[in-house]
Every structure is written in C-alpha cells, then in structure tokens.
Design an enzyme around this catalytic site. Structure first.
Site, short mmCIF file in Angstrom:
data_model
loop_
_atom_site.label_atom_id
_atom_site.label_comp_id
_atom_site.label_asym_id
_atom_site.label_seq_id
_atom_site.Cartn_x
_atom_site.Cartn_y
_atom_site.Cartn_z
CB CYS A 1 9.45 -46.78 167.72
SG CYS A 1 8.73 -46.72 169.37
CD GLU B 1 37.46 -56.24 162.51
OE1 GLU B 1 38.59 -56.44 162.99
OE2 GLU B 1 36.97 -56.95 161.61
NE ARG C 1 9.47 -25.82 157.09
CZ ARG C 1 9.16 -25.38 158.30
NH1 ARG C 1 8.37 -24.32 158.43
NH2 ARG C 1 9.65 -25.96 159.38
CE1 TYR D 1 11.55 -40.74 164.83
CE2 TYR D 1 12.07 -38.45 165.32
CZ TYR D 1 11.32 -39.58 165.54
OH TYR D 1 10.33 -39.57 166.49
CE1 TYR E 1 3.74 -50.61 176.93
CE2 TYR E 1 3.87 -52.59 175.58
CZ TYR E 1 4.45 -51.43 176.08
OH TYR E 1 5.74 -51.11 175.73
CE LYS F 1 10.47 -46.03 163.20
NZ LYS F 1 10.97 -44.88 163.97
NE ARG G 1 17.68 -27.31 160.47
CZ ARG G 1 18.38 -26.60 159.59
NH1 ARG G 1 19.58 -26.13 159.91
NH2 ARG G 1 17.89 -26.37 158.38
N GLY H 1 7.13 -32.96 162.00
CA GLY H 1 7.21 -32.68 163.43
C GLY H 1 5.98 -33.16 164.18
N GLY I 1 5.36 -43.60 178.89
CA GLY I 1 5.61 -42.94 180.17
C GLY I 1 4.51 -43.17 181.17
#
Length: 448
Positions: free
Chosen positions: A48, A442, A199, A178, A99, A51, A205, A263, A16
């Site tokens: 990402c 298809e 947990r 994920y 970058y 990975k 989820r 998380g 960003g």
C-alpha cells in the site's frame, strides 16, 4: 517464563508482527522477531505505501492537463518511470530503517532469518539455531496468487511491479479486485495501454454496485479495455521480447507485461504449523478464535495469514489486541463491524458499512440517498467525470448503515464520515450539520 529464552517469538515483521512485538516489549516481555526479507512487511515494502506513491505520481498526468484551464502555461510534459521508481524505492528503504529502529528502541531482538515452528514453544532458524518461547505469534502475511497455465511464469505480480526496468507500452492485468483496478489506473495515467482480464463480468465484487459500475464506466472512458468472462489459455514469449497472450472468448493480444492480481494466499507453506498441531483451513490460513489463538494454546496468529480481513489497519489492531491481552493485562478484541475501505483507483472509491443489497437482505426496509455531481475543479477543467455519493439507511430508525462514494479525495472524506457510521448516527444527524461550502464533502449533509 524463565524456562524459555523469550516470552514472545514473532515470525514475520510486517504491520501486525511489528505492532505486537513493540507493545509486548513495552509491557515488559522479552521479545524476538524473525524476518526473512525486510522489516515492514507487504504494506511498507511492496504494497500500500509504494503503491500509493505511484498513485500520487499518476495523478499528475491529469493535473498537468487541467492546469492549463486554470491559466498555467504548462508545456507538454514527458514522464520518466525510473525517476519515480527509484524515488519510491528510496522511500521504502527509509521506512524499512525506521521500522527496524522502532523495534530496536523498544528492545525487541530482530533476527534476519527465516524461522519455522518446530514445537509448541520452539522455533528453528534457517541457521539451525533453535529458540524457545512461552508464546509464538505467526504474522507472516500473504503472497500474490499466480494461476497455473502454460507460460504463466512469464507474468509478474505486485511484488515485482515496483521494480520494472522500464514502463511497458502495453500491459495485461489479470483480476478485477482492488489491486487490479488500482494498477490499471496507475499505468493508464502513465500512458500505457491497459487491458484488464477477469473470469467473471463483475469488478470489485462485494463493493457497492452503483459505485463500482461508475468506476467501470469512467475507466472505459479513459481508454482501459476490459475482457470479461475470460480465462488464460497460454502466454508465449515472442522473438521481439513481447508476450502473446491467448485467453478464452477473445482474440490473442500482444503485450509487454502481464501482471497477476488474482488474490493473495496466506504464507504458511513450510512453516511447520500443521506438524506442530496448528489447524489450517482449506486455503492454508491459520484458524484462530476471537482472541487470535490457534488450536495450540501457545501459538497465536494475526494479520493476513489468518485470512480474516486482509487490511493493514486490521493486522495492526489484531497485533495490539494480542499483546495487550496476553502481556498487558488489558484484554480486548478487535471489532470487525463497519471497517472503512478504499480503492485508490482513478478516481478513487471508498466505503463503510453495508451496501444497498446487503442492507435490504439484512434489514428488509431501507432508504437510499444519492448525490451525482461534477466536482467544481472538473467543471472548470472541462472534465466530464462525475462523482457519486450514496447513503444507505435503516428506513425504520433512520440510522446510516452504509456510506459509499467515488470521486476526488473520496478516501480522505470517507475516513471522517466513517466515524459517524460507526457511532450509529442517523440521516437527521447528517442533515442537521451545516455544510462546509464549497467542498465535495458537503454533499454528505445535502443528500436527497
């Protein structure tokens, strides 16, 4: 503007921040960006991109086995973790340079120091230098959450996993999102014994239930062990170097590595935001409006630090919208409806729009179409793994409101199909499209 050294000062050179800096500079703004680690942010440096390269590497485990069924005389192959690790890190170095070069080419000043907010128009660098700017953009992203319990310091996160000295024989992965499921698939293909602890008794989820259930079924078949409704009690380092992990409801387990994928937390600690009057939520995220503006008129925020949608493409779009609106006289906002998502598990999942349960709660009457099949390649390879595609439609209008799939190349297929969902096309529109045969894609126009 002349009263300040810069028109825009960006804290954080991730996806960003880089996009906002480049676009603002292209609009004629004087821009500086401060980054305390490396240019590129989580996605490029420790997320990402590396990975996904590990995912590619892991796929060869099955591809090499399948090749024998296709006539290739493939010997039993060994896997060398340091080779893949070093090649991946080399690619990260290359992208980091690109970058930085992009920012420099656009006349953005790169300051490789930590920066904190010391006023509505002022930042203080780690060196003690104070810099003023008409606008300040917070784009510091997020970091992995590490639970606190005895011995938790022995675990690692997704930040460190790319730098492992050697491949662990046994790994315990904490979490069921994920990141956890992607690394579970990666390490399992590399030959590591994988145990995943969560947990609750639900993985992924918020994703389409039938698709996530299929991933769980396939993962169990592949030998990944799941420990549900369990929490950490302690981790103890043993004399031989392994880790003894005690969790509630299960026997202790000895592993070589514990990976926390529980998380991510916005990077706002110690930035001086609250002191400058910037409102933060209970998780430390910067509270912003649709225009990315914080509670201080001159301070904005984009990306994971806002904890709205933690996805790289969203951070990029938010950075673009901010720069165009504030500096380009082209005001626009990010549309958060129908954002495609993917889980690069083994096999991968992808989806866009509403799940079946979400659609029923929102629309009441829905029509659901599915295709449950074995990919042609899997049939010849003797692999029983089945793909599942699911389309959710508004029963009244026929409009496709959700599309979800699991199977080979699901993310690649879903990206194009997401355009149709975003455009509001109907099931009839899909049905009128001629199938591209033979292909897995298809199935999208043959759903019953």
């Amino acid at each position: 503007m002349a009263d300040h050294e810069f028109d825009l000062f960006v804290i954080g050179a991730g996806s960003g921040g880089v996009r906002a800096s480049r676009i603002a500079a292209a609009h004629g703004a004087r821009v500086a960006v401060a980054e305390e680690y490396r240019v590129g942010g989580t996605c490029v440096i420790r997320g990402c991109v590396p990975k996904k390269l590990l995912v590619y590497g892991a796929h060869f485990a099955e591809d090499l086995k399948d090749a024998k069924r296709f006539g290739w005389q493939v010997p039993d192959c060994g896997f060398d973790w340091p080779t893949l690790r070093d090649n991946v890190l080399g690619e990260v170095d290359r992208l980091n340079g690109l970058y930085a070069q992009t920012l420099t080419n656009n006349k953005v000043e790169i300051i490789l120091e930590r920066a904190t907010v010391s006023g509505a128009h002022e930042v203080t660098l780690a060196s003690g230098r104070k810099v003023t700017a008409r606008y300040i953009l917070i784009a510091t992203g997020a970091h992995p959450h590490v639970p606190e319990f005895p011995g938790s310091e022995h675990g690692i996160t997704s930040n460190e996993v790319f730098h492992l000295d050697k491949l662990p024989r046994r790994i315990l992965i904490a979490g069921a999102g994920y990141i956890a499921n992607e690394f579970a698939g990666i390490f399992n293909e590399f030959g590591t014994k994988v145990t995943l602890i969560n947990r609750s008794d639900v993985i992924l989820r918020g994703y389409e239930e039938a698709i996530r259930d299929r991933l769980l079924q396939i993962s169990l078949t592949k030998g990944i062990e799941f420990r549900f409704n369990s929490e950490f009690e302690s981790i103890e380092r043993q004399q031989d170097g392994c880790l003894k992990v005690k969790t509630s409801g299960h026997d202790p387990v000895e592993v070589d590595c514990v990976l926390f994928a529980t998380g991510r937390v916005p990077n706002t600690t110690g930035l001086g935001l609250a002191e400058a009057g910037v409102e933060l939520d209970d998780k430390g995220a910067v509270v912003v409006g649709e225009d990315n503006k914080s509670s201080v008129d001159s301070i904005y925020a984009v990306g994971d630090v806002t904890n709205r949608v933690q996805l790289t493409p969203i951070a990029i779009r938010e950075g673009q919208a901010f720069a165009d609106t504030v500096f380009g006289n082209k005001p626009h906002k990010v549309d958060y409806d129908n954002i495609p998502n993917a889980v690069f598990s083994h096999p991968p999942m992808a989806g866009v729009g509403l799940t079946e349960s979400q659609a029923r709660n929102k629309l009441g009457s829905v029509a659901v179409y599915t295709s449950d099949f074995r990919a042609m390649k899997n049939v010849l390879a003797g692999r029983n793994e089945r793909a599942l595609y699911k389309m959710v439609c508004d029963a009244t209008t026929g409009r496709v409101v959700g599309l979800h799939m699991i199977g080979p190349d699901a993310p690649e297929i879903l990206q194009a199909a997401a355009v149709a969902v975003k455009a509001g096309l109907t099931k009839d529109d899909f049905d009128r499209t001629v199938a591209l045969h033979p292909s897995m894609a298809e199935e999208l126009v043959l759903l019953k």
